[in-house]
Scaffold this motif. Structure first.
Motif, PDB file in Angstrom:
ATOM      1  N   GLY A 237      -1.683   6.781   7.239  1.00 15.34           N
ATOM      2  CA  GLY A 237      -1.403   5.347   7.243  1.00 15.34           C
ATOM      3  C   GLY A 237      -2.278   4.590   8.223  1.00 15.34           C
ATOM      4  O   GLY A 237      -2.754   3.494   7.928  1.00 15.34           O
ATOM      5  N   LEU A 238      -2.486   5.181   9.397  1.00 12.37           N
ATOM      6  CA  LEU A 238      -3.357   4.530  10.380  1.00 12.37           C
ATOM      7  C   LEU A 238      -4.793   4.458   9.878  1.00 12.37           C
ATOM      8  O   LEU A 238      -5.494   3.461  10.098  1.00 12.37           O
ATOM      9  N   LYS A 239      -5.258   5.526   9.208  1.00 13.84           N
ATOM     10  CA  LYS A 239      -6.617   5.500   8.672  1.00 13.84           C
ATOM     11  C   LYS A 239      -6.764   4.430   7.592  1.00 13.84           C
ATOM     12  O   LYS A 239      -7.771   3.710   7.550  1.00 13.84           O
ATOM     13  N   GLN A 240      -5.755   4.311   6.736  1.00 13.80           N
ATOM     14  CA  GLN A 240      -5.827   3.308   5.681  1.00 13.80           C
ATOM     15  C   GLN A 240      -5.786   1.899   6.245  1.00 13.80           C
ATOM     16  O   GLN A 240      -6.512   1.010   5.784  1.00 13.80           O
ATOM     17  N   SER A 241      -4.929   1.681   7.254  1.00 14.17           N
ATOM     18  CA  SER A 241      -4.865   0.350   7.859  1.00 14.17           C
ATOM     19  C   SER A 241      -6.159   0.007   8.586  1.00 14.17           C
ATOM     20  O   SER A 241      -6.617  -1.135   8.567  1.00 14.17           O
ATOM     21  N   ALA A 242      -6.754   1.010   9.223  1.00 16.65           N
ATOM     22  CA  ALA A 242      -8.027   0.759   9.909  1.00 16.65           C
ATOM     23  C   ALA A 242      -9.138   0.471   8.911  1.00 16.65           C
ATOM     24  O   ALA A 242     -10.020  -0.356   9.164  1.00 16.65           O
ATOM     25  N   ALA A 243      -9.085   1.137   7.754  1.00 17.29           N
ATOM     26  CA  ALA A 243     -10.122   0.897   6.753  1.00 17.29           C
ATOM     27  C   ALA A 243      -9.965  -0.462   6.092  1.00 17.29           C
ATOM     28  O   ALA A 243     -10.954  -1.081   5.672  1.00 17.29           O
ATOM     29  N   SER A 244      -8.718  -0.951   5.979  1.00 14.54           N
ATOM     30  CA  SER A 244      -8.489  -2.246   5.333  1.00 14.54           C
ATOM     31  C   SER A 244      -8.818  -3.422   6.232  1.00 14.54           C
ATOM     32  O   SER A 244      -9.011  -4.536   5.750  1.00 14.54           O
ATOM     33  N   GLN A 245      -8.853  -3.238   7.541  1.00  8.92           N
ATOM     34  CA  GLN A 245      -9.168  -4.322   8.459  1.00  8.92           C
ATOM     35  C   GLN A 245     -10.634  -4.700   8.346  1.00  8.92           C
ATOM     36  O   GLN A 245     -11.497  -3.837   8.174  1.00  8.92           O
TER      37      GLN A 245
END
Length: 355
Positions: A237-245
Motif C-alpha cells: 500500500g505504501l508503494k502504491q501510494s508513493a507511486a501515485s503521488q
C-alpha cells in the motif's frame, strides 16, 4: 522418513505400467528434504538449499495429487477407520506449507506466505474433521475481514483487546508445552519405528504423535503468517501510494556566488561602508608614534622606566631630608612601628584560625 511397511494398494500409483516413484517414497523423500533444510547451517537463500526446497515441494505436490486420485480420506469416516500406513499422508499439506515457507523470493513473498497459509489451513481442517487433537481453527483473514476493521491499504486497524491478547498468550504457552511433550514421546519410539520391526500399534502412535505435533506447528505458523501478510500488504500500500503521488519538481542546481570587481565588491570595501576612513595608515602610524604608543621602537618603554627611576630617587631624597631635619612626626611613626614589630611576630593576625 521411517514408515511401517504394508501391502495396501492405496500406497501405489494408479498407473502400474509407468515407472513412477511410489507414494510412500515421495512422502518420505519430501519429509527427509524438509528435515535437512530445517536443520542445515547453510544460508536459506543459497542456491543449493533453494534447489532442495523446490525438489521437495515437487515431490510432495505429486504425492498430494496421488492421494487425491486414490481418495484415501473421506469426511464420512472416523480416525480409527484410517489404516495405520495411511495416517502419515495426513501430513502432506503441513509439510508442503513448511517447505513453501522456506522459499526466499522477495518479489513473490506475499504469494508464498498465502500459499503456505492455505496448506496449513487445509491440514488443520482435515485434522479437525478427524478430531485428531483438541484445538480451535484460526479465523481466516479473508473470510472474517470487514470494511470497518480494515483500512484503505488492506490491513486491520482494530484495537487489540487485552482479554483476547491474554487468551492468545495462554494458548501459546499451552501449545508449547504440548509440543515439548509430543517431541519427548516421539524421540522414545522413533528408533523402534525406524528399525522397521515395530508393531502396528507403535507405528500408529508414532504417526498420530507426528500429526498432533504438526497441529501445534501449523497453528504457530498461521499466526506468524497473518502478521507477515499484514506487513506485506502495508508495504504494498505504501508503494502504491508513493507511486501515485506526483513527482516533486527538480530544483535547478545552485550556482556558486563569486565576488567580482563590480558594484557588489564596491559595496563591501568601498563607499558603501557607513564609516569612511579619515586618515591613511601612514598618518595613523605617525600619530601613534608621536604619542609614544608604539612599543616596537622602544621609546615609550624607556620613558616609562626613566620616570619610575626619577620617582624612586625623589622619594628617597625626601626620606633623607626628613631624617636629617629630625621630623618629629616621622620619628614617632618609625618608633611606633618598631615597638609594634617587637610585640607582634611576623605573620601575626594572618593564620586563618590556626591558633
Amino acid at each position: 522418513m521411517a514408515e511401517c511397511e504394508n501391502n495396501n494398494d492405496a500406497t501405489q500409483p494408479t498407473d502400474s505400467g509407468a515407472e513412477h516413484p511410489k507414494l510412500s517414497e515421495l512422502l518420505d523423500n519430501g519429509w527427509k528434504i524438509f528435515e535437512e533444510v530445517d536443520s542445515t547451517n547453510e544460508p536459506l537463500g543459497s542456491n543449493s538449499i533453494q534447489v532442495k526446497v523446490k525438489r521437495g515441494i515437487s515431490m510432495l505436490e505429486e504425492a498430494s495429487r496421488m492421494v487425491a486420485q486414490l481418495d484415501l480420506f473421506s469426511r464420512n469416516e472416523e480416525l480409527e477407520e484410517i489404516a495405520t500406513a495411511d495416517l502419515k499422508y495426513l501430513l502432506l499439506p503441513a509439510l508442503l506449507g513448511a517447505l513453501t515457507m522456506k522459499q526466499t523470493s522477495r518479489e513473490k513473498r506475499l504469494d508464498i506466505v498465502q500459499s503456505a497459509q492455505a496448506y496449513f489451513t487445509d491440514f488443520l481442517k482435515r485434522c479437525k474433521e478427524y478430531n485428531v487433537a483438541q484445538f480451535e481453527l484460526p479465523n481466516s483473514t479473508s473470510e472474517n475481514s470487514s470494511p470497518d476493521g480494515a483500512s484503505e491499504n488492506g490491513f486491520s486497524t482494530a484495537t487489540p483487546d487485552l482479554v483476547t491478547m491474554a487468551a492468545q498468550r495462554q494458548a501459546k504457552i499451552e501449545r508449547y508445552r504440548q509440543k515439548k511433550q509430543l517431541e519427548t514421546r516421539l524421540s522414545d519410539i522413533r528408533k523402534a519405528v525406524e528399525s522397521g520391526q515395530a508393531e502396528d500399534e507403535v507405528c500408529r502412535e508414532f504417526y498420530l504423535l507426528n500429526v498432533r505435533r504438526w497441529v501445534t506447528v501449523s497453528l504457530e505458523e498461521i499466526e506468524s503468517i497473518a502478521q507477515e501478510v499484514e506487513i506485506l500488504k502495508r508495504m504494498d500500500g505504501l508503494k502504491q501510494s508513493a507511486a501515485s503521488q506526483p513527482a516533486k519538481p527538480v530544483r535547478p542546481p545552485m550556482k556558486p556566488f563569486i565576488l567580482t570587481k563590480d558594484a557588489v565588491q564596491a559595496q563591501v570595501f568601498g563607499a558603501g561602508y557607513p564609516s569612511l576612513p579619515t586618515m591613511t595608515v601612514d598618518d595613523w602610524y605617525e600619530q601613534r608614534r608621536t604619542l609614544g604608543a608604539m612599543p616596537d621602537h622602544g621609546t615609550p618603554r624607556r620613558i616609562a622606566v626613566e620616570e619610575d627611576t626619577d620617582a624612586k630617587e625623589r622619594e628617597e631624597e625626601e626620606k633623607e631630608l626628613k631624617t636629617e631635619r629630625d621630623d618629629e612626626e616621622s620619628l614617632l611613626k618609625a618608633r611606633n612601628w618598631d615597638d609594634w614589630k617587637d610585640t607582634h611576630p611576623r605573620g601575626y593576625g594572618n593564620r586563618h584560625n590556626m591558633g
